[in-house]
Write a protein that holds these residues in place. Sequence first.
Motif, short mmCIF file in Angstrom:
data_model
loop_
_atom_site.label_atom_id
_atom_site.label_comp_id
_atom_site.label_asym_id
_atom_site.label_seq_id
_atom_site.Cartn_x
_atom_site.Cartn_y
_atom_site.Cartn_z
N THR A 80 -42.53 -53.83 82.41
CA THR A 80 -43.95 -53.53 82.30
C THR A 80 -44.66 -54.73 81.69
O THR A 80 -44.03 -55.70 81.26
CB THR A 80 -44.17 -52.28 81.42
OG1 THR A 80 -45.55 -51.90 81.47
CG2 THR A 80 -43.79 -52.55 79.97
N ARG A 81 -45.98 -54.68 81.65
CA ARG A 81 -46.73 -55.73 80.96
C ARG A 81 -46.58 -55.50 79.47
O ARG A 81 -46.99 -54.46 78.94
CB ARG A 81 -48.21 -55.70 81.36
CG ARG A 81 -49.05 -56.76 80.66
CD ARG A 81 -50.44 -56.87 81.28
NE ARG A 81 -51.33 -57.69 80.47
CZ ARG A 81 -51.35 -59.02 80.50
NH1 ARG A 81 -50.51 -59.68 81.29
NH2 ARG A 81 -52.20 -59.71 79.75
N ASN A 82 -45.99 -56.47 78.79
CA ASN A 82 -45.63 -56.30 77.39
C ASN A 82 -46.55 -57.12 76.49
O ASN A 82 -47.44 -57.84 76.96
CB ASN A 82 -44.16 -56.70 77.17
CG ASN A 82 -43.87 -58.10 77.66
OD1 ASN A 82 -44.42 -59.08 77.16
ND2 ASN A 82 -42.99 -58.22 78.66
N LEU A 83 -46.33 -57.00 75.18
CA LEU A 83 -47.22 -57.67 74.23
C LEU A 83 -47.11 -59.19 74.33
O LEU A 83 -48.12 -59.89 74.19
CB LEU A 83 -46.91 -57.21 72.81
CG LEU A 83 -47.82 -57.79 71.72
CD1 LEU A 83 -49.29 -57.48 71.99
CD2 LEU A 83 -47.42 -57.28 70.34
N ASP A 85 -46.53 -60.92 77.03
CA ASP A 85 -47.35 -61.28 78.20
C ASP A 85 -48.82 -61.36 77.81
O ASP A 85 -49.53 -62.32 78.17
CB ASP A 85 -47.19 -60.22 79.30
CG ASP A 85 -45.81 -60.22 79.94
OD1 ASP A 85 -45.15 -61.27 79.92
OD2 ASP A 85 -45.42 -59.17 80.46
N ALA A 86 -49.30 -60.34 77.09
CA ALA A 86 -50.71 -60.29 76.72
C ALA A 86 -51.08 -61.44 75.79
O ALA A 86 -52.15 -62.05 75.94
CB ALA A 86 -51.02 -58.95 76.05
N ASP A 89 -51.22 -64.77 77.82
CA ASP A 89 -52.40 -64.85 78.67
C ASP A 89 -53.68 -65.06 77.86
O ASP A 89 -54.67 -65.58 78.39
CB ASP A 89 -52.54 -63.57 79.51
CG ASP A 89 -51.46 -63.47 80.58
OD1 ASP A 89 -50.79 -64.48 80.86
OD2 ASP A 89 -51.28 -62.37 81.13
N ALA A 362 -50.55 -51.77 77.57
CA ALA A 362 -51.33 -52.97 77.82
C ALA A 362 -52.81 -52.66 77.98
O ALA A 362 -53.68 -53.46 77.61
CB ALA A 362 -50.80 -53.69 79.06
N PHE A 366 -53.08 -52.90 73.50
CA PHE A 366 -53.05 -54.34 73.25
C PHE A 366 -54.44 -54.94 73.10
O PHE A 366 -54.62 -55.94 72.40
CB PHE A 366 -52.29 -55.07 74.36
CG PHE A 366 -50.85 -54.67 74.48
CD1 PHE A 366 -50.21 -53.96 73.47
CD2 PHE A 366 -50.11 -54.99 75.61
CE1 PHE A 366 -48.88 -53.57 73.58
CE2 PHE A 366 -48.78 -54.64 75.72
CZ PHE A 366 -48.17 -53.92 74.71
#
Length: 377
Positions: A80-83, A85-86, A89, A362, A366
């Motif tokens: 999944t989109r994880n911390l 990743d956030a 970005d 996310a 996040f």
Amino acid sequence: MIFRTTPAPRRPLRRVRTTAVPRPLRHRLDPARVEEIPLHAPDGVRLGLTRVDTGESGRPAVLLLHGHTASADMFLLPETRNLVDALLDDGYEPWLLDWRGSCRLPYNETGQRYTYDDVALYDIPAAVTRVRERVGDRPLFVVAHCVGSLTLSLSMTAGLVPGLAGVVSQGVFLTPKLAGRTSLRMSVAGELLRTRIDHIPVDFRKVGLWSRYTPLFALASRGASCPDPTCQILHNSAWGTGASLFVHENLSEATHDRLAELLGPAPLWILPHLRRIELARSVVRWHDTDHRYRALPPNALDAAARIDTPVLLLAGSENGLWLDSQKLCHAVLAHRQPQLDVRYTEIPGYGHLDTFLGRGAALDVFGHILDFLGERR
């Protein structure tokens, strides 16, 4: 005549991990970007410290602290989109600490026993020092979960990690609050069990049906809606305490299937310190006579005036473990230390762990973290 017989093959012994080298992280990042940095606490304990190389200089750094029995894996979920990743970005350089309570390390099952004093005095300051050696005068933030946040509060009120740009505390900070039944089970069951076993596992496949842990899994299964024994002992029981670690519907199927990897055994020998903390409704020092721990305040809440950084208290509205500890903390600090920059944000429909592990985190969680960091970068 001499008869030769072929001996029956021996059953292989169950492999028990005793090395202090952290097991590999699971992620979908380019391996060349993930730097494992050797780190030992001042008392000699091997820890894990990981830096994600962004390829850019000048980015603010964010140190991520997991909860007890979890690990840095909770911030890197590949499904999944994880911390991490956030954070990447949004222009940050993530750092991940596996302190001595990590399931990537063997200390919960084997090795030297410890208290949360050791985490606050040794692990967290050592990691902050190492990160600062690398990032220089760039801003350094910390995002901490559960006991990682609780022990961070003790480090902060001891003045051991000054000058942080901001702290996000998820689940619990200075005023731990458990449900009455959880506190009772922790006290009674802890006394009854800790002379017989030293930890409570979460992976039923490893311990097997005919083990001393079977009654614990059976008790955790009562009234459970999920047939998975690992989910039962975590979601339905929280290692036998009767609490709940997440809202079941918030986890994806892939994350649900990884629970035994993401959360490890809970050591029973930590319970006396945890009970003292919960009964005091504050983070209190365990070692009162050992001079090595005199740098830590006897009661972190009483020393909260030493906090020198903005703090975001984050919690799910359905936190089945620490209940409304963060809301309580915000109210207490607003009354006792109104000069502190402390805010409280509640995430509707979320529990405890799913604020990071949830498939919708996310979108729902996040953004609050990134907004807080962005105001202070």
